[in-house]
Design an enzyme around this catalytic site. Structure first.
Site, PDB file in Angstrom:
ATOM      1  N   SER A 173       0.902  19.282   0.914  1.00 14.49           N
ATOM      2  CA  SER A 173       0.690  18.226   1.492  1.00 14.49           C
ATOM      3  C   SER A 173      -0.252  18.623   2.663  1.00 14.49           C
ATOM      4  O   SER A 173       0.213  18.940   3.779  1.00 14.49           O
ATOM      5  CB  SER A 173       2.103  18.250   2.328  1.00 14.49           C
ATOM      6  OG  SER A 173       2.562  19.072   3.035  1.00 14.49           O
ATOM      7  N   VAL A 190      -3.188  30.436   0.843  1.00 14.49           N
ATOM      8  CA  VAL A 190      -2.829  30.407  -0.742  1.00 14.49           C
ATOM      9  C   VAL A 190      -3.850  30.341  -1.367  1.00 14.49           C
ATOM     10  O   VAL A 190      -4.668  29.711  -1.507  1.00 14.49           O
ATOM     11  CB  VAL A 190      -1.718  29.087  -0.929  1.00 14.49           C
ATOM     12  CG1 VAL A 190      -0.419  29.292  -0.084  1.00 14.49           C
ATOM     13  CG2 VAL A 190      -2.451  27.920  -0.656  1.00 14.49           C
ATOM     14  N   GLY A 207       1.956  22.150   6.909  1.00 11.05           N
ATOM     15  CA  GLY A 207       2.957  21.877   7.819  1.00 11.05           C
ATOM     16  C   GLY A 207       2.410  20.751   8.796  1.00 11.05           C
ATOM     17  O   GLY A 207       2.876  20.831   9.797  1.00 11.05           O
ATOM     18  N   GLY A 252       0.819  -1.394  -0.036  1.00 13.56           N
ATOM     19  CA  GLY A 252       0.217  -0.119   0.058  1.00 13.56           C
ATOM     20  C   GLY A 252       0.865   1.168  -0.176  1.00 13.56           C
ATOM     21  O   GLY A 252       1.860   1.259  -0.492  1.00 13.56           O
ATOM     22  N   HIS A 292      23.507   4.438  31.003  1.00 13.67           N
ATOM     23  CA  HIS A 292      24.343   5.566  30.978  1.00 13.67           C
ATOM     24  C   HIS A 292      25.498   5.089  29.903  1.00 13.67           C
ATOM     25  O   HIS A 292      26.070   4.302  30.259  1.00 13.67           O
ATOM     26  CB  HIS A 292      24.786   6.121  32.457  1.00 13.67           C
ATOM     27  CG  HIS A 292      25.650   7.156  32.233  1.00 13.67           C
ATOM     28  ND1 HIS A 292      25.152   8.530  32.040  1.00 13.67           N
ATOM     29  CD2 HIS A 292      27.188   7.203  32.220  1.00 13.67           C
ATOM     30  CE1 HIS A 292      26.271   9.222  32.021  1.00 13.67           C
ATOM     31  NE2 HIS A 292      27.323   8.525  32.180  1.00 13.67           N
ATOM     32  N   GLY A 317      -2.964  16.991   3.882  1.00 13.13           N
ATOM     33  CA  GLY A 317      -4.052  15.955   4.366  1.00 13.13           C
ATOM     34  C   GLY A 317      -4.288  15.031   3.230  1.00 13.13           C
ATOM     35  O   GLY A 317      -3.936  15.270   1.873  1.00 13.13           O
TER      36      GLY A 317
END
Ligand code: FAD
Ligand code: NAI
Length: 469
Positions: free
Chosen positions: A269, A241, A185, A43, A449, A271
């Site tokens: 971009s 825009v 964004g 997909g 650590h 959605g």
């Protein structure tokens, strides 16, 4: 009369993460499964989503490492990009993973039909084979709709694949553009903006809302915005825009109330939309909502007896791992077991821009909006030893916990992170949120650590009122 090829325990429409997870998990439980896929196994995720996007972001990471190598005393010179090799490597990763899923399906004896599936009454699915041969029908005791989602655009930005692109085209673009305008964004916009900027593009992000990365804690978003700005990525929020005017080799994007922006490419971009326009559904009780999502209950059952829907085609977080989880929920339901609903407010999110973002559970803002009385603690990677060693100290860990009656920090309801490798560090934050662990319980555990994950331990410990670092 359309011939009926066969009858199966389960017929799955769509071979992305939702569909293939259902098929693999169901087959592992002994079910006889058919999977119908019109284009490509894996997909969006494997072919034009998670995998190629992260592969290109990794290329950007390598570019950065070489650029910064001299500070470690390794003089590698200016990195030279051979984008055709980059593309070949990306495609090889995709092809291997698609091959892997295909092999798994075969190994578990899932019958894969290459063709377009539509659901009709009586859990009958018609298949129009991709090779143009005659339509046939299969039937199932159960059917799972896993048709996924598709790119979408906005008026004034028709996608031509070279100047105006969606994620589908960006992932295969023949070269890195000199300049790029990214409209939206969100996760996709920020990942592509980051990748293109690291590879040398001058990038502007135009976001309609007051902040980028919807759903992400404000402290995390601010850090991403600051980092983007430092690297020369311009982020403009609250922007409308209106269209663009193509010119020689590029275009000019018109922005309401501001100067137009000249650019080589535009990445839309904003959605995605569910791929449910043409699923048949005649004579069934499967309902779509006004945005086209298949309506389901909390365990992915549609209104039609024996028909489930999972993944991006239902209105739940559009994430591959949510699709996996829903595929398994559907199979558990089909097996007559007690299917456990996905707790959508607590699923893990990872966004792989630089700096990376990862979170599970409430942001401080969403906790307050939900009426929770919370306390939050945040610590930066600045003083973390491993962050210093790897030379990447930009970021923070923020933990949000309920406030107890005596004003102390109680149950952890959210963990939000930004910084180096946080997508790999979220695990224990995710467990804490979903286990409903308290700050005291988690603070009792030790962290190795030196690791980046010490910062999660430090942040939680700080909420107990005592601290080490
Ligand atoms: P899809 O992956 O869209 O698959 C649906 C499949 O069904 C497709 O193969 C399609 O061809 C097929 N199909 C549709 N209709 C029919 C039909 N009628 N008959 C037969 N076959 C049909 N998610 C993450 O979790 N992490 C990430 O890092 C991430 N990065 C992403 C980056 C990008 C650029 C994009 C676009 C998405 C990203 N996602 C990410 C989201 C993720 O890809 C989706 O959430 C996921 O693919 C959804 O799985 P799905 O199976 O529901 O749908
Ligand atoms: P998104 O919904 O995350 O973000 C779209 C952004 O575009 C929003 O901030 C929205 O306000 C903005 N927008 C909408 N219309 C606009 C307009 N006209 N002008 C300017 N801005 C506008 O969608 P996105 O980024 O396209 O991604 C889709 C989905 O894919 C994500 O929601 C996520 O579920 C999934 N995804 C996940 C990733 C990950 O997990 N790392 C990576 C990429 C995608």
């Amino acid at each position: 009369m359309v011939p009926t090829a066969d009858h199966f325990d389960v017929v799955v429409i769509g071979g992305g993460p939702g569909g293939y997870a259902a098929a693999l998990y169901g087959a592992s439980a002994g079910l006889n499964i058919a999977l119908i896929e019109k284009r490509w196994i894996g997909g969006t995720c494997l072919n034009v989503g998670c995998i190629p996007a992260k592969e290109l972001l990794e290329t950007a990471h390598v570019h950065r490492t070489v650029t910064e190598a001299a500070s470690f005393g390794i003089n590698a010179g200016e990195p030279q990009v051979d984008w055709s090799v980059t593309q070949q490597r990306k495609q090889a990763v995709v092809d291997e993973l698609v091959g892997g899923v295909t092999t798994l399906l075969k190994g578990r004896k899932v019958t894969v039909y290459e063709g377009y599936g539509r659901l009709h009454a009586g859990r009958t699915v018609s298949v129009d084979p991709s090779d143009g041969s005659d339509r046939f029908e299969v039937t199932g005791d159960a059917v799972i709709i896993a048709a996924g989602s598709e790119t979408r655009t906005i008026p004034g930005f028709d996608v031509d694949g070279t100047v105006v692109m969606t994620s589908d085209e960006v992932l295969s673009m023949p070269e890195i553009p000199g300049t790029a305008v990214v409209i939206g964004g969100g996760a996709i916009g920020c990942e592509f903006a980051s990748m293109m900027s690291d590879m040398g593009s001058q990038v502007t992000v135009l976001e309609a809302l007051p902040k980028i990365l919807p759903g992400v804690d404000k402290d995390v978003t601010s850090m991403v915005e600051r980092s983007f700005k430092k690297r020369g990525i311009e982020v403009r929020t609250g922007v409308t825009v209106t269209g663009h005017e193509p010119g020689d080799g590029g275009t000019v994007v018109n922005v309401e109330g501001a100067d137009p922006i000249k650019t080589d490419v535009v990445v839309v971009s904003v959605g995605r939309k569910p791929a449910t326009d043409d699923l048949g559904l005649d004579g069934t009780q499967v309902q779509l909502d006004e945005r086209g999502f298949v309506q389901v209950d909390e365990v992915c059952r549609t209104g039609e007896e024996g028909v489930w829907a999972v993944g991006d085609c239902i209105a739940t977080p559009a994430l591959a791992h949510v699709g996996f989880a829903e595929g398994m929920v559907a199979i558990d339901g089909i097996l007559g077991e007690d299917a456990r609903p996905v707790d959508y407010g607590k699923v893990p999110w990872g966004i792989y821009c630089r700096p990376e973002v990862a979170f599970a559970g409430h942001s401080e803002q969403s906790a307050k909006e939900a009426g929770l009385d919370v306390v939050a603690s945040k610590h930066r990677f600045t003083a973390n030893s491993r962050a210093k060693i790897i030379g990447d100290q930009e970021g923070l860990v923020k933990v949000i916990a309920t406030k107890t009656a005596d004003g102390k920090a109680g149950t952890i309801v959210g963990v939000h992170m930004v910084g180096p490798w946080v997508t790999e560090q979220l695990g224990q934050g995710y467990l804490a949120v979903n286990w409903e662990a308290t700050v005291d319980e988690v603070a009792a555990f030790i962290q190795p650590h030196p690791t980046l994950s010490e910062l999660f331990g430090d942040t939680v410990q700080d909420m107990t009122g005592r601290r080490l670092h």
